[in-house]
Design a protein around this motif. Structure first.
Motif, mmCIF file in Angstrom:
data_model
loop_
_atom_site.group_PDB
_atom_site.id
_atom_site.type_symbol
_atom_site.label_atom_id
_atom_site.label_comp_id
_atom_site.label_asym_id
_atom_site.label_seq_id
_atom_site.Cartn_x
_atom_site.Cartn_y
_atom_site.Cartn_z
ATOM 1 N N GLN A 199 0.864 -1.173 0.000
ATOM 2 C CA GLN A 199 0.000 0.000 0.000
ATOM 3 C C GLN A 199 0.899 1.221 0.000
ATOM 4 O O GLN A 199 1.796 1.310 0.828
ATOM 5 C CB GLN A 199 -0.913 -0.002 1.224
ATOM 6 C CG GLN A 199 -2.152 -0.858 1.061
ATOM 7 C CD GLN A 199 -2.981 -0.468 -0.146
ATOM 8 O OE1 GLN A 199 -2.968 0.702 -0.556
ATOM 9 N NE2 GLN A 199 -3.670 -1.423 -0.744
ATOM 10 N N TRP A 200 0.689 2.164 -0.913
ATOM 11 C CA TRP A 200 1.721 3.179 -1.136
ATOM 12 C C TRP A 200 1.849 4.177 -0.009
ATOM 13 O O TRP A 200 2.899 4.748 0.176
ATOM 14 C CB TRP A 200 1.504 3.870 -2.479
ATOM 15 C CG TRP A 200 0.063 3.976 -2.831
ATOM 16 C CD1 TRP A 200 -0.788 4.936 -2.439
ATOM 17 C CD2 TRP A 200 -0.686 3.057 -3.641
ATOM 18 N NE1 TRP A 200 -2.035 4.685 -2.950
ATOM 19 C CE2 TRP A 200 -2.002 3.543 -3.693
ATOM 20 C CE3 TRP A 200 -0.371 1.890 -4.319
ATOM 21 C CZ2 TRP A 200 -3.000 2.893 -4.407
ATOM 22 C CZ3 TRP A 200 -1.366 1.251 -5.019
ATOM 23 C CH2 TRP A 200 -2.658 1.745 -5.053
ATOM 24 N N ASN A 201 0.773 4.409 0.776
ATOM 25 C CA ASN A 201 0.939 5.227 1.981
ATOM 26 C C ASN A 201 1.524 6.606 1.761
ATOM 27 O O ASN A 201 2.323 7.066 2.567
ATOM 28 C CB ASN A 201 1.850 4.512 2.983
ATOM 29 C CG ASN A 201 1.287 3.211 3.451
ATOM 30 O OD1 ASN A 201 0.118 3.147 3.781
ATOM 31 N ND2 ASN A 201 2.097 2.180 3.474
ATOM 32 N N SER A 202 1.154 7.279 0.687
ATOM 33 C CA SER A 202 1.605 8.667 0.596
ATOM 34 C C SER A 202 0.828 9.477 1.630
ATOM 35 O O SER A 202 -0.324 9.153 1.931
ATOM 36 C CB SER A 202 1.415 9.224 -0.808
ATOM 37 O OG SER A 202 0.397 8.545 -1.482
ATOM 38 N N PHE A 203 1.472 10.498 2.186
ATOM 39 C CA PHE A 203 0.808 11.320 3.196
ATOM 40 C C PHE A 203 -0.238 12.185 2.494
ATOM 41 O O PHE A 203 0.107 13.058 1.702
ATOM 42 C CB PHE A 203 1.827 12.191 3.936
ATOM 43 C CG PHE A 203 2.938 11.396 4.567
ATOM 44 C CD1 PHE A 203 2.667 10.241 5.291
ATOM 45 C CD2 PHE A 203 4.264 11.794 4.436
ATOM 46 C CE1 PHE A 203 3.683 9.500 5.866
ATOM 47 C CE2 PHE A 203 5.292 11.056 5.014
ATOM 48 C CZ PHE A 203 4.997 9.910 5.725
ATOM 49 N N THR A 206 1.525 17.738 -0.499
ATOM 50 C CA THR A 206 1.739 17.607 -1.945
ATOM 51 C C THR A 206 2.877 16.620 -2.190
ATOM 52 O O THR A 206 3.578 16.220 -1.253
ATOM 53 C CB THR A 206 2.147 18.954 -2.560
ATOM 54 O OG1 THR A 206 3.399 19.350 -1.994
ATOM 55 C CG2 THR A 206 1.112 20.028 -2.290
ATOM 56 N N ALA A 207 3.048 16.228 -3.445
ATOM 57 C CA ALA A 207 4.108 15.284 -3.785
ATOM 58 C C ALA A 207 5.450 15.784 -3.255
ATOM 59 O O ALA A 207 6.197 15.049 -2.606
ATOM 60 C CB ALA A 207 4.164 15.095 -5.296
ATOM 61 N N TYR A 213 -1.557 16.906 -4.983
ATOM 62 C CA TYR A 213 -1.823 16.079 -3.798
ATOM 63 C C TYR A 213 -2.004 14.623 -4.221
ATOM 64 O O TYR A 213 -2.459 14.347 -5.343
ATOM 65 C CB TYR A 213 -3.071 16.573 -3.068
ATOM 66 C CG TYR A 213 -2.806 17.808 -2.251
ATOM 67 C CD1 TYR A 213 -2.347 17.709 -0.931
ATOM 68 C CD2 TYR A 213 -2.972 19.079 -2.802
ATOM 69 C CE1 TYR A 213 -2.072 18.848 -0.190
ATOM 70 C CE2 TYR A 213 -2.701 20.224 -2.064
ATOM 71 C CZ TYR A 213 -2.251 20.098 -0.757
ATOM 72 O OH TYR A 213 -1.980 21.218 -0.027
ATOM 73 N N PRO A 214 -1.666 13.670 -3.334
ATOM 74 C CA PRO A 214 -1.758 12.254 -3.690
ATOM 75 C C PRO A 214 -3.124 11.849 -4.229
ATOM 76 O O PRO A 214 -3.212 10.991 -5.105
ATOM 77 C CB PRO A 214 -1.463 11.541 -2.372
ATOM 78 C CG PRO A 214 -0.591 12.484 -1.629
ATOM 79 C CD PRO A 214 -1.079 13.862 -2.000
ATOM 80 N N SER A 215 -4.194 12.480 -3.707
ATOM 81 C CA SER A 215 -5.536 12.087 -4.153
ATOM 82 C C SER A 215 -5.708 12.305 -5.653
ATOM 83 O O SER A 215 -6.585 11.696 -6.262
ATOM 84 C CB SER A 215 -6.590 12.880 -3.381
ATOM 85 O OG SER A 215 -6.357 14.267 -3.530
ATOM 86 N N ALA A 216 -4.874 13.162 -6.241
ATOM 87 C CA ALA A 216 -4.994 13.413 -7.682
ATOM 88 C C ALA A 216 -3.985 12.601 -8.481
ATOM 89 O O ALA A 216 -3.814 12.821 -9.667
ATOM 90 C CB ALA A 216 -4.819 14.904 -7.963
ATOM 91 N N LEU A 217 -3.289 11.661 -7.816
ATOM 92 C CA LEU A 217 -2.324 10.818 -8.521
ATOM 93 C C LEU A 217 -2.889 9.410 -8.674
ATOM 94 O O LEU A 217 -3.652 8.942 -7.835
ATOM 95 C CB LEU A 217 -1.002 10.735 -7.729
ATOM 96 C CG LEU A 217 -0.198 12.031 -7.572
ATOM 97 C CD1 LEU A 217 0.995 11.788 -6.657
ATOM 98 C CD2 LEU A 217 0.266 12.546 -8.927
ATOM 99 N N SER A 218 -2.479 8.729 -9.747
ATOM 100 C CA SER A 218 -2.898 7.337 -9.919
ATOM 101 C C SER A 218 -2.115 6.464 -8.941
ATOM 102 O O SER A 218 -1.139 6.904 -8.336
ATOM 103 C CB SER A 218 -2.595 6.887 -11.338
ATOM 104 O OG SER A 218 -1.196 6.717 -11.495
ATOM 105 N N GLY A 219 -2.552 5.204 -8.782
ATOM 106 C CA GLY A 219 -1.846 4.281 -7.896
ATOM 107 C C GLY A 219 -0.378 4.143 -8.269
ATOM 108 O O GLY A 219 0.496 4.156 -7.404
ATOM 109 N N GLY A 220 -0.123 4.025 -9.559
ATOM 110 C CA GLY A 220 1.261 3.872 -10.005
ATOM 111 C C GLY A 220 2.095 5.102 -9.686
ATOM 112 O O GLY A 220 3.242 5.001 -9.262
#
Ligand SMILES: Nc1ncnc2c1ncn2[C@@H]1O[C@H](COP(=O)(O)OP(=O)(O)OP(=O)(O)O)[C@@H](O)[C@H]1O
Ligand SMILES: [Mg+2]
Lengths: 240, 220
Positions: free
Chosen positions: A85-89, A93-94, A133-140
């Protein structure tokens, strides 16, 4: 070098790792394969001290991971880890995701942290996503962000725990490509994986885990062409 | 006839000032008890999360009591029994103590929920980057968990502000008590209760507005 000697791990009465012996040299890429529940993830957690051990030892560049006096937080900056699970905060932002540990763990000044973050995000192909923000990034993309975040600490070793298993099939490739890139750059890597293609093409050695025992370890040609263990052959026959 | 006239006199602009002043007292006791109660509640919530059986044997039952006994009973009991153990507290201080503990008891559960909302995998990711336990708590758990339970916390805060009206039973002249005094004098309950209600609304509306503004911003 990572040296594992007679490692035993229990969860309560469940004996999960039963005397593992393993050395990983600098520059090596080791893939770890095996059935679900065979103890692969637990092995990685024991290497960076996220799980305590009940017997044996794990040494990283001469430092005993589980010894009382070890500065485990400092040691972990040497051992980057990427999870299934990628677990980005999600609140950062990235760029801030990558900067956070640089600022609070490495205590780097703002502009230096920013520069490293930018370099690592470009490294994994996210140079145009700094303020996203992570929510706007794909899983990959989130998984590559997690890789950049770990790389920013300039680890000597990278531990991958099924980094592609939670991804949609069409996103697996981009993350594997990033891992290939790291391998080519000479990063020392332990990759728990279900991607047999990756294990065969990228690793120097492949270890097969079976019910808490490292059943077999050897070059991909041995494991995939000419496995010594009956269990290894059976496992590979089933996954292919 | 003349005396009755002066005893029961109509609502004057001065009374509005009187209510406004009382509203400030409501605001003051609420802000204090919500702030202190939130800090205490966050600590209790953390203990509930981490403490396991130690917490279940110590603070958990105490917090349960404060959460389940009606506030008005807590206030009256505390105000009357505190002097017996040598605590001579005025109505304001008594009200503040009880409201603070009451807030803390409610916030403790919210805070524990917030920590649980972050989840072990996220925390392991933070620790794997070399963050210490406290850095993980401050820079990962607090912002992520805090946002997850922020709406519940706002609910608690608004509730406590309204419940602060109960401190009137101790004689502290906040909004409700002030309204009762004016009603007795003017015999105009509808007008005065409407004005008091408007004051309560004016006190809580900014908080709920600001809260939804924050929530929108967090959702981008
Ligand atoms: N925190 C835990 N508490 C109790 N048991 C656990 C815990 N973590 C893992 N286990 C158990 O330990 C065993 C090994 O788990 P582990 O996650 O290391 O397997 P794995 O090889 O990574 O499997 P998978 O391919 O499903 O990820 C399993 O039986 C699992 O149920
Ligand atoms: Mg696993």
């Amino acid at each position: 070098m990572i040296s594992i000697r007679d490692l035993h791990k229990y969860f309560g009465s469940l004996h999960v790792l039963k005397g593992i012996n393993l050395d990983v040299e600098k520059g090596e890429v080791l893939s770890v394969i095996g059935a679900s529940g065979s103890g692969k993830s637990t092995l990685l957690y024991c290497i960076n001290g996220l799980e305590p051990i009940q017997g044996g030892s794990v040494t990283v560049d001469g430092t005993d991971v589980h010894a009382k006096g070890t500065d485990i937080n400092k040691l972990r900056t040497k051992l980057g880890m990427v999870f299934q699970q990628w677990n980005s905060f999600p609140h950062l932002t990235a760029q801030q995701n990558v900067e956070l540990a640089l600022k609070i763990v490495k205590k780097l000044p703002r502009d230096q942290a920013r520069e490293i973050a930018f370099r690592q995000l470009r490294h994994v192909g996210l140079g145009d996503k700094l303020d996203v923000y992570p929510s706007a990034l794909s899983g990959g993309q989130q998984q590559r962000l997690a890789i950049a975040r770990a790389l920013a600490m300039e680890p000597t070793y990278m531990l991958f725990d099924e980094a592609t298993s939670a991804l949609d099939p069409e996103l697996v490739g981009e993350v594997l490509d990033t891992m290939r890139l790291l391998a080519e750059e000479g990063m020392t890597m332990i990759c728990v994986t279900h991607e047999m293609g990756f294990a065969r093409d990228v690793s120097d050695r492949v270890a097969y885990f079976h019910k808490g025992v490292m059943e077999e370890i050897g070059p991909p040609s041995q494991i995939f062409g000419n496995a010594l263990s009956e269990h290894t052959r059976k496992f590979l026959a089933n996954v292919r | 006839m003349e005396t009755t006239q002066s005893f029961f006199s109509g609502f004057t602009p001065y009374d509005l000032l009187f209510l406004g002043e009382a509203a400030l007292r409501t605001l003051w006791i609420s802000v204090l008890s919500i702030s202190i109660g939130t800090v205490l509640g966050a600590i209790f919530g953390w203990i509930l999360y981490e403490g396991r059986w130690i917490a279940t044997l110590t603070i958990a039952p105490v917090l349960d009591i404060f959460r389940s006994v009606p506030l008005i009973i807590q206030l009256v009991l505390f105000y009357n029994f505190a002097p017996i153990v040598g605590l001579n507290l005025d109505p304001f201080a008594s009200g503040l103590v009880i409201l603070t503990i009451y807030t803390a008891a409610l916030v403790a559960n919210v805070a524990r929920g917030g920590i649980e909302a972050v989840g072990l995998p996220m925390r392991r990711a933070a620790r794997s980057l070399g963050m210490s336990y406290w850095q993980d708590l401050r820079h990962v758990v607090l912002p992520i968990g805090g946002r997850a339970v922020f709406p519940s916390w706002v609910g608690v805060a608004l509730g406590v502000m309204k419940d602060s009206a109960l401190v009137s039973v101790l004689g502290y002249v906040e909004l409700l008590k002030a309204s009762q005094i004016l009603i007795t004098r003017t015999q105009e309950p509808f007008l005065i209760l409407t004005v008091a209600g408007a004051f309560y609304f004016a006190l809580s509306y900014p908080l709920s507005r600001y809260a939804s503004h924050l929530e929108n911003r967090w959702a981008q």
